[in-house]
Design an enzyme around this catalytic site. Structure first.
Site, mmCIF file in Angstrom:
data_model
loop_
_atom_site.group_PDB
_atom_site.id
_atom_site.type_symbol
_atom_site.label_atom_id
_atom_site.label_comp_id
_atom_site.label_asym_id
_atom_site.label_seq_id
_atom_site.Cartn_x
_atom_site.Cartn_y
_atom_site.Cartn_z
ATOM 1 N N ASP A 30 12.781 -21.427 4.743
ATOM 2 C CA ASP A 30 11.981 -22.344 3.924
ATOM 3 C C ASP A 30 12.805 -23.607 3.711
ATOM 4 O OD1 ASP A 30 9.376 -21.711 1.925
ATOM 5 O OD2 ASP A 30 10.595 -23.462 1.403
ATOM 6 N N THR A 121 -3.841 -20.539 6.898
ATOM 7 C CA THR A 121 -5.282 -20.776 7.044
ATOM 8 C C THR A 121 -5.489 -22.211 7.518
ATOM 9 O OG1 THR A 121 -5.652 -19.236 5.261
ATOM 10 C CG2 THR A 121 -7.481 -20.698 5.803
ATOM 11 N N LEU A 153 -4.568 -11.126 2.806
ATOM 12 C CA LEU A 153 -4.052 -10.467 1.608
ATOM 13 C C LEU A 153 -4.587 -11.092 0.316
ATOM 14 C CD1 LEU A 153 -1.550 -12.299 0.312
ATOM 15 C CD2 LEU A 153 -0.319 -11.288 2.208
ATOM 16 N N ARG A 154 -4.788 -10.200 -0.633
ATOM 17 C CA ARG A 154 -5.268 -10.626 -1.956
ATOM 18 C C ARG A 154 -4.089 -10.691 -2.895
ATOM 19 N NH1 ARG A 154 -8.403 -5.433 -3.077
ATOM 20 N NH2 ARG A 154 -6.533 -4.765 -2.000
ATOM 21 N N LYS A 207 -10.873 -16.250 9.171
ATOM 22 C CA LYS A 207 -10.289 -16.368 7.837
ATOM 23 C C LYS A 207 -11.135 -17.248 6.914
ATOM 24 C CE LYS A 207 -7.601 -16.239 4.396
ATOM 25 N NZ LYS A 207 -6.191 -16.469 4.256
ATOM 26 N N PHE A 252 -17.509 -8.185 -5.383
ATOM 27 C CA PHE A 252 -17.689 -9.642 -5.406
ATOM 28 C C PHE A 252 -19.049 -10.069 -5.943
ATOM 29 C CE2 PHE A 252 -13.954 -11.958 -3.984
ATOM 30 C CZ PHE A 252 -13.115 -10.849 -3.858
ATOM 31 N N ALA A 255 -20.252 -11.516 -11.967
ATOM 32 C CA ALA A 255 -20.671 -12.837 -12.465
ATOM 33 C C ALA A 255 -19.771 -13.240 -13.623
ATOM 34 C CB ALA A 255 -22.118 -12.768 -12.931
ATOM 35 N N GLY A 260 -11.516 -19.043 -8.317
ATOM 36 C CA GLY A 260 -10.491 -20.083 -8.286
ATOM 37 C C GLY A 260 -9.384 -19.616 -7.377
ATOM 38 N N CYS A 263 -7.047 -20.045 -2.503
ATOM 39 C CA CYS A 263 -7.750 -19.832 -1.234
ATOM 40 C C CYS A 263 -9.233 -20.178 -1.265
ATOM 41 C CB CYS A 263 -7.574 -18.390 -0.783
ATOM 42 S SG CYS A 263 -5.886 -18.032 -0.309
HETATM 43 C C1 UDX Z 1 -8.809 -14.291 -1.447
HETATM 44 C C2 UDX Z 1 -9.362 -13.292 -0.425
HETATM 45 O O1 UDX Z 1 -9.951 -12.183 -1.127
HETATM 46 C C3 UDX Z 1 -8.247 -12.809 0.503
HETATM 47 O O2 UDX Z 1 -8.772 -11.933 1.483
HETATM 48 C C4 UDX Z 1 -7.614 -14.028 1.159
HETATM 49 O O3 UDX Z 1 -6.550 -13.649 1.977
HETATM 50 C C5 UDX Z 1 -7.121 -15.011 0.098
HETATM 51 O O4 UDX Z 1 -8.195 -15.362 -0.759
HETATM 52 P P1 UDX Z 1 -7.398 -14.106 -3.686
HETATM 53 O O5 UDX Z 1 -7.420 -15.595 -3.743
HETATM 54 O O6 UDX Z 1 -6.123 -13.370 -3.960
HETATM 55 O O7 UDX Z 1 -7.871 -13.585 -2.236
HETATM 56 O O8 UDX Z 1 -8.447 -13.601 -4.762
HETATM 57 P P2 UDX Z 1 -9.786 -12.760 -4.803
HETATM 58 O O9 UDX Z 1 -9.495 -11.398 -5.272
HETATM 59 O O10 UDX Z 1 -10.569 -12.906 -3.559
HETATM 60 O O11 UDX Z 1 -10.541 -13.529 -5.968
HETATM 61 C C6 UDX Z 1 -10.832 -14.915 -5.852
HETATM 62 C C7 UDX Z 1 -11.484 -15.442 -7.086
HETATM 63 O O12 UDX Z 1 -12.805 -14.932 -7.195
HETATM 64 C C8 UDX Z 1 -10.792 -15.092 -8.394
HETATM 65 O O13 UDX Z 1 -10.774 -16.259 -9.205
HETATM 66 C C9 UDX Z 1 -11.671 -14.037 -9.000
HETATM 67 O O14 UDX Z 1 -11.618 -14.038 -10.409
HETATM 68 C C10 UDX Z 1 -13.044 -14.467 -8.501
HETATM 69 N N1 UDX Z 1 -14.030 -13.380 -8.438
HETATM 70 C C11 UDX Z 1 -13.814 -12.328 -7.603
HETATM 71 C C12 UDX Z 1 -15.197 -13.448 -9.178
HETATM 72 O O15 UDX Z 1 -15.415 -14.416 -9.927
HETATM 73 N N2 UDX Z 1 -16.109 -12.451 -9.067
HETATM 74 C C13 UDX Z 1 -15.923 -11.375 -8.263
HETATM 75 O O16 UDX Z 1 -16.809 -10.512 -8.224
HETATM 76 C C14 UDX Z 1 -14.747 -11.305 -7.496
#
Ligand code: UDX
Length: 452
Positions: A30, A121, A153-154, A207, A252, A255, A260, A263
């Site tokens: 890095d 990405t 990854l999440r 992606k 997902f 509601a 946010g 990603c």
């Molecule tokens: C996401 C993708 O899931 C992952 O596969 C990718 O590699 C990177 O982006 P991440 O940003 O870690 O991962 O969060 P994620 O769990 O997807 O949630 C994203 C946002 O959606 C969060 O702010 C979460 O609070 C919101 N969310 C999620 C909702 O508002 N409602 C839901 O039902 C699910």
């Protein structure tokens, strides 16, 4: 096979530790010396469950090292993973400068044939342009292959998702690249992880389209929440009912305050921007609505809070949660933090508590107050906002909190709190698109039907 991981932010640090866990010798590189020093000492500069343990384990056993030299990475590794950031630029399009500068620092120093694997990405078409750039920079007689292997990854589950991916996507142009990637991921492949072998543009698109789809699902249910609010329907029960159809699924469909993080918001906008550049902006026009619905959730909570505060002098709000989601201290494009900041800008005294993100939030929003506990955040509050659904907020005792706050109004903007104990303790419990009348009233059996 030796591996370098270039860019040791969230994705790269996790990937480097994961590769070491799989048995490879890994060098993480890095250009930020402070980050490198922390990682080399076994410290993870952000909150991610299980990562500190994995990192220290392999720093200690010598399989994982960190440094700042791309020339060293060029000499060291057979496979180089690119994990640098591709932040949103001023037009919404991704800024690819970190990818180009990583390659400019790496490729001229290569001393043997190797594979470069993009994980960042990127907008579709980037990998092919990067492959040309690599060809132009590669030293005479050295063959450099470029592949794309997107990461899904999440945050909060990054270690699990790295070691047990739900699918592997290899965008390749040669059999050698596919062979090398199959070696790298041999453990997951032996465990029957689905592998999709494809070309570069498909791998890049997987992606962004996966994230755009997830964002669409969230905004869909949030649009339904808006309808529920004016019709007296309940969005959580609606989502349950929809989710029983396994073509739709319940995941997902949470509601609330919307999505946010680093990603989803950026990937939706980058896809809109890229489609526009390619002359097919119309095809993804619906994503403008996805983004707009998502941002409207924040407005909705801000408006309701200001209404609830009425004309109070020195209004105070307690904000529970600052991270963009639980199990993370990431506040990038965090709906919770944006609501807090905008209420403060509107003249409200805002006190925030997040179990992990107080520090990261205070760096970018130092104007807010931060409390060491949820109870301390509620002290003297007129309105309580539940904005990030940490488990510990579900375990709060509303009876105790009644005597701490000044007002007794709570807005559950994540629809994950149980209204009953709050209402029983005398709180005015508000939610987004959800019925919060006391249960006995909601589920009451009509006496006429009962006697029939
Ligand atoms: C996401 C993708 O899931 C992952 O596969 C990718 O590699 C990177 O982006 P991440 O940003 O870690 O991962 O969060 P994620 O769990 O997807 O949630 C994203 C946002 O959606 C969060 O702010 C979460 O609070 C919101 N969310 C999620 C909702 O508002 N409602 C839901 O039902 C699910």
């Amino acid at each position: 096979m030796r591996i370098s991981v270039i860019g040791t932010g969230y994705l790269g640090a996790t990937h480097a530790a994961g590769m070491a866990e799989l048995g490879f010798e890994v060098l993480g590189v890095d250009n930020n010396p402070a980050k490198v020093a922390a990682l080399a000492a076994g410290r993870v500069p952000f909150h991610e469950p299980d990562l500190p343990e994995l990192l220290s384990k392999h720093v200690d056993d010598g399989r994982l090292r960190f440094g700042t030299s791309l020339a060293e990475a060029a000499r060291f590794a057979d496979v180089h993973f690119l994990c640098v950031g591709t932040p949103q630029g001023p037009t919404g399009a991704a800024d690819l400068s970190q990818l180009y500068s990583a390659l400019a620092g790496l490729v001229p120093h290569l001393t043997r044939n190797c594979l470069i694997v993009g994980k960042s990405t990127v907008p579709v078409g980037t990998a092919e342009a990067l492959a040309e750039y690599v060809d132009a920079l590669a030293p005479q007689g050295i063959s450099v292959d470029l592949a794309w292997n997107p990461e899904f990854l999440r945050e909060g589950h990054a270690v699990h998702d790295t070691l047990h991916p739900n699918r592997l996507v290899f965008g390749v142009t040669t059999p050698g690249a596919e062979w090398a990637l199959r070696q790298v991921y041999s453990e997951a492949i032996a465990a029957d992880t689905p592998v999709v072998i494809t070309n570069l543009p498909t791998a890049e698109l997987v992606k962004v389209s996966a994230n755009a789809f997830l964002a669409t699902k969230i905004s869909f249910i949030n649009a339904m929440a808006e309808l529920c609010e004016i019709t007296g329907a309940d969005v959580t029960l609606l989502a349950d009912a929809l989710g029983h159809d396994d073509r739709i699924g319940r995941k997902f469909l949470g509601a609330g305050l919307g999505y946010g993080g680093g990603c989803l918001p950026k990937d939706v906008r980058a896809l809109i921007a890229r489609a526009g550049e390619l002359g097919v902006g119309e095809s993804v026009r619906f994503l403008d609505s996805v983004d707009a619905i998502n941002l409207r959730r924040r407005e909705r909570v801000i408006r309701e809070t200001l209404d609830l505060l009425g004309g109070r002098t020195r209004p105070r709000v307690a904000v529970l949660g600052a991270a963009f989601k639980p199990l993370s201290d990431d506040v990038r494009d965090s709906p919770a933090l944006e609501v807090a900041v905008r209420l403060h800008a509107a003249g409200v005294e805002v006190t925030v508590f997040d179990p992990e993100a107080n520090r990261s939030a205070s760096r970018i929003a130092p104007q807010l107050r931060y409390a060491p506990t949820a109870t301390a955040a509620l002290l003297g509050a007129d309105v309580v906002l539940h904005l990030t659904e940490w488990r510990e907020f579900r375990e709060l005792d509303p009876t105790v909190l009644r005597s701490v706050a000044r007002g007794r109004v709570i807005v559950d903007a994540r629809n994950t709190l149980d209204p009953e104990p709050w209402q029983a303790a005398g709180w005015d419990f508000r939610a987004l698109g959800r019925l919060v009348a006391p249960r006995e009233e909601v589920g009451r059996v009509d006496p006429l039907l009962e006697s029939a």
